[in-house]
Design an enzyme around this catalytic site. Structure first.
Site, mmCIF file in Angstrom:
data_model
loop_
_atom_site.group_PDB
_atom_site.id
_atom_site.type_symbol
_atom_site.label_atom_id
_atom_site.label_comp_id
_atom_site.label_asym_id
_atom_site.label_seq_id
_atom_site.Cartn_x
_atom_site.Cartn_y
_atom_site.Cartn_z
ATOM 1 N N TYR A 212 45.769 54.818 37.643
ATOM 2 C CA TYR A 212 44.480 54.126 37.575
ATOM 3 C C TYR A 212 44.015 54.056 36.116
ATOM 4 O O TYR A 212 43.575 53.000 35.634
ATOM 5 C CB TYR A 212 43.462 54.879 38.439
ATOM 6 C CG TYR A 212 42.119 54.220 38.573
ATOM 7 C CD1 TYR A 212 41.911 53.180 39.480
ATOM 8 C CD2 TYR A 212 41.030 54.638 37.799
ATOM 9 C CE1 TYR A 212 40.660 52.584 39.604
ATOM 10 C CE2 TYR A 212 39.788 54.055 37.928
ATOM 11 C CZ TYR A 212 39.603 53.030 38.829
ATOM 12 O OH TYR A 212 38.363 52.433 38.956
ATOM 13 N N VAL B 284 44.875 39.633 44.987
ATOM 14 C CA VAL B 284 44.924 39.239 43.569
ATOM 15 C C VAL B 284 46.281 39.576 42.921
ATOM 16 O O VAL B 284 46.619 39.043 41.880
ATOM 17 C CB VAL B 284 43.796 39.867 42.714
ATOM 18 C CG1 VAL B 284 42.444 39.300 43.076
ATOM 19 C CG2 VAL B 284 43.811 41.375 42.782
HETATM 20 P P1 NDP Z 1 35.456 49.151 46.631
HETATM 21 O O1 NDP Z 1 36.652 49.888 47.147
HETATM 22 O O2 NDP Z 1 34.124 49.494 47.189
HETATM 23 O O3 NDP Z 1 35.694 47.581 46.749
HETATM 24 C C1 NDP Z 1 36.857 47.023 46.239
HETATM 25 C C2 NDP Z 1 36.799 45.534 46.351
HETATM 26 O O4 NDP Z 1 38.010 44.995 45.809
HETATM 27 C C3 NDP Z 1 36.698 45.055 47.780
HETATM 28 O O5 NDP Z 1 35.848 43.953 47.848
HETATM 29 C C4 NDP Z 1 38.142 44.642 48.118
HETATM 30 O O6 NDP Z 1 38.245 43.567 49.018
HETATM 31 C C5 NDP Z 1 38.631 44.167 46.770
HETATM 32 N N1 NDP Z 1 40.087 44.286 46.671
HETATM 33 C C6 NDP Z 1 40.838 45.406 46.705
HETATM 34 N N2 NDP Z 1 42.148 45.106 46.569
HETATM 35 C C7 NDP Z 1 42.216 43.762 46.453
HETATM 36 C C8 NDP Z 1 43.280 42.848 46.282
HETATM 37 N N3 NDP Z 1 44.548 43.260 46.202
HETATM 38 N N4 NDP Z 1 42.998 41.531 46.196
HETATM 39 C C9 NDP Z 1 41.713 41.095 46.278
HETATM 40 N N5 NDP Z 1 40.661 41.917 46.440
HETATM 41 C C10 NDP Z 1 40.906 43.235 46.526
HETATM 42 O O7 NDP Z 1 35.478 49.410 45.050
HETATM 43 P P2 NDP Z 1 34.316 49.415 43.971
HETATM 44 O O8 NDP Z 1 33.300 48.411 44.306
HETATM 45 O O9 NDP Z 1 33.928 50.812 43.732
HETATM 46 O O10 NDP Z 1 35.150 48.961 42.674
HETATM 47 C C11 NDP Z 1 35.125 47.645 42.155
HETATM 48 C C12 NDP Z 1 35.762 47.683 40.782
HETATM 49 O O11 NDP Z 1 35.063 48.601 39.953
HETATM 50 C C13 NDP Z 1 37.219 48.173 40.802
HETATM 51 O O12 NDP Z 1 37.970 47.469 39.848
HETATM 52 C C14 NDP Z 1 37.096 49.637 40.400
HETATM 53 O O13 NDP Z 1 38.280 50.104 39.801
HETATM 54 C C15 NDP Z 1 35.953 49.555 39.412
HETATM 55 N N6 NDP Z 1 35.242 50.798 39.191
HETATM 56 C C16 NDP Z 1 34.682 51.516 40.215
HETATM 57 C C17 NDP Z 1 33.999 52.689 39.953
HETATM 58 C C18 NDP Z 1 33.345 53.506 41.011
HETATM 59 O O14 NDP Z 1 32.929 54.639 40.701
HETATM 60 N N7 NDP Z 1 33.200 53.026 42.229
HETATM 61 C C19 NDP Z 1 33.871 53.191 38.579
HETATM 62 C C20 NDP Z 1 34.495 52.363 37.584
HETATM 63 C C21 NDP Z 1 35.136 51.219 37.892
HETATM 64 P P3 NDP Z 1 37.801 43.688 50.594
HETATM 65 O O15 NDP Z 1 36.317 43.827 50.569
HETATM 66 O O16 NDP Z 1 38.253 42.437 51.206
HETATM 67 O O17 NDP Z 1 38.482 44.916 51.121
#
Ligand code: NDP
Length: 258
Positions: free
Chosen positions: A162, A63
């Site tokens: 972050y 992204v």
């Molecule tokens: P995960 O690390 O479990 O998953 C991250 C997802 O984002 C994966 O599907 C990954 O793709 C995708 N991703 C990462 N980098 C890129 C990139 N450069 N381009 C496209 N896709 C990308 O994270 P979470 O599910 O925990 O987090 C999801 C969102 O929620 C994030 O924005 C995070 O900041 C936010 N969040 C999370 C919290 C938590 O406690 N977990 C709390 C608050 C917010 P792939 O599967 O292909 O690796």
């Protein structure tokens, strides 16, 4: 026959993004799922979403890259010919948590380009397409949802980049909400707390203890399912008069207490 609405979820094949995809599939959306892993790695998740009745395509790409973002939207245009909902969920944590007195500019750039710049310009491109769709079909309905974090307002000095990215995403929500008001395209921010995913897997014992000690009002980890339910309500149109607003999914973590 009425065509099903299409939702595009970045980072939608695991973690919070998958929880959102599951609930949107159940709510009757067809799905475009993005991630950086090759399709093979996401195959099981895509299959499970199809089993819920959704037509699902995978749009791999970073992204943070303008070319990749354009490629994803082109693929959705070619396959579905429409886009109703964009969920900016993809995000990364700093590769290493470091005190803001020592953290590197390289890490700042990595986190900001992925978590903020990527979502900002994907929103810009998707919004222009939604405006075009709306001008061609008066019955068109669309919305945009940004998945931020409590880190938008809660300072963690060992991952400042972050927090800054999520605070920026929060303002991006308000900016696009203000700009897209005339087109009746709401933009929302969903702000999760501590959610059990791969992102938090490395800090499980730290948060187990904090939650046990009362970090959240609701004494448990949040789940992708909790966030999925909130996003599905927004995407279905259940909050039509709330553009620009923040929906907290944090188990009461940010409720001030004495
Ligand atoms: P995960 O690390 O479990 O998953 C991250 C997802 O984002 C994966 O599907 C990954 O793709 C995708 N991703 C990462 N980098 C890129 C990139 N450069 N381009 C496209 N896709 C990308 O994270 P979470 O599910 O925990 O987090 C999801 C969102 O929620 C994030 O924005 C995070 O900041 C936010 N969040 C999370 C919290 C938590 O406690 N977990 C709390 C608050 C917010 P792939 O599967 O292909 O690796």
């Amino acid at each position: 026959m009425t065509l099903k609405r299409v939702a595009f979820i970045t980072g939608g094949s695991r973690g919070i993004g998958y929880g959102i995809a599951e609930h949107l599939a159940k709510a009757g959306f067809d799905l475009a799922i993005n991630g950086v892993r090759p399709e093979e790695a996401a195959r099981k998740a895509l299959g499970e979403l199809r089993a819920l009745g959704a037509e699902v395509i995978y749009c791999p790409g970073d992204v943070a890259s303008g070319d990749a973002r354009a490629g994803m939207l082109d693929r959705i245009r070619q396959h579905f010919g429409r886009l109703n909902v964009l969920v900016n969920n993809a995000g990364v944590a700093p590769k290493e948590r470091r005190d803001i007195l020592e953290a590197t500019e390289e890490s700042f750039q990595y986190v900001l380009t992925t978590n903020l710049q990527g979502a900002y310009f994907l929103t810009q491109a998707a919004a222009n397409w939604m405006i075009q769709q709306r001008s061609e079909q008066p019955e068109f309905w669309g919305c945009i949802v940004n998945v931020s974090s409590i880190s938008a307002t809660v300072a963690s000095v060992n991952r400042g980049e972050y927090c800054v990215a999520k605070a920026g995403l929060s303002m991006a929500t308000q900016l696009f909400a203000a700009r897209l008001g005339e087109f009746d395209i709401p933009v929302y921010e969903v702000r999760p707390g501590v959610i059990r995913t791969d992102m938090t897997a490395g800090v499980t014992s730290k948060y187990d203890k904090l939650i046990e000690d009362g970090l959240c009002v609701q004494k448990r980890w949040g789940l992708p399912d909790d966030v999925g339910k909130a996003v599905a309500a927004l995407a279905r149109g259940d909050f039509p008069y709330s553009t620009g607003q923040v929906i907290l999914v944090d188990g009461g973590l940010t409720v001030p207490r004495l």
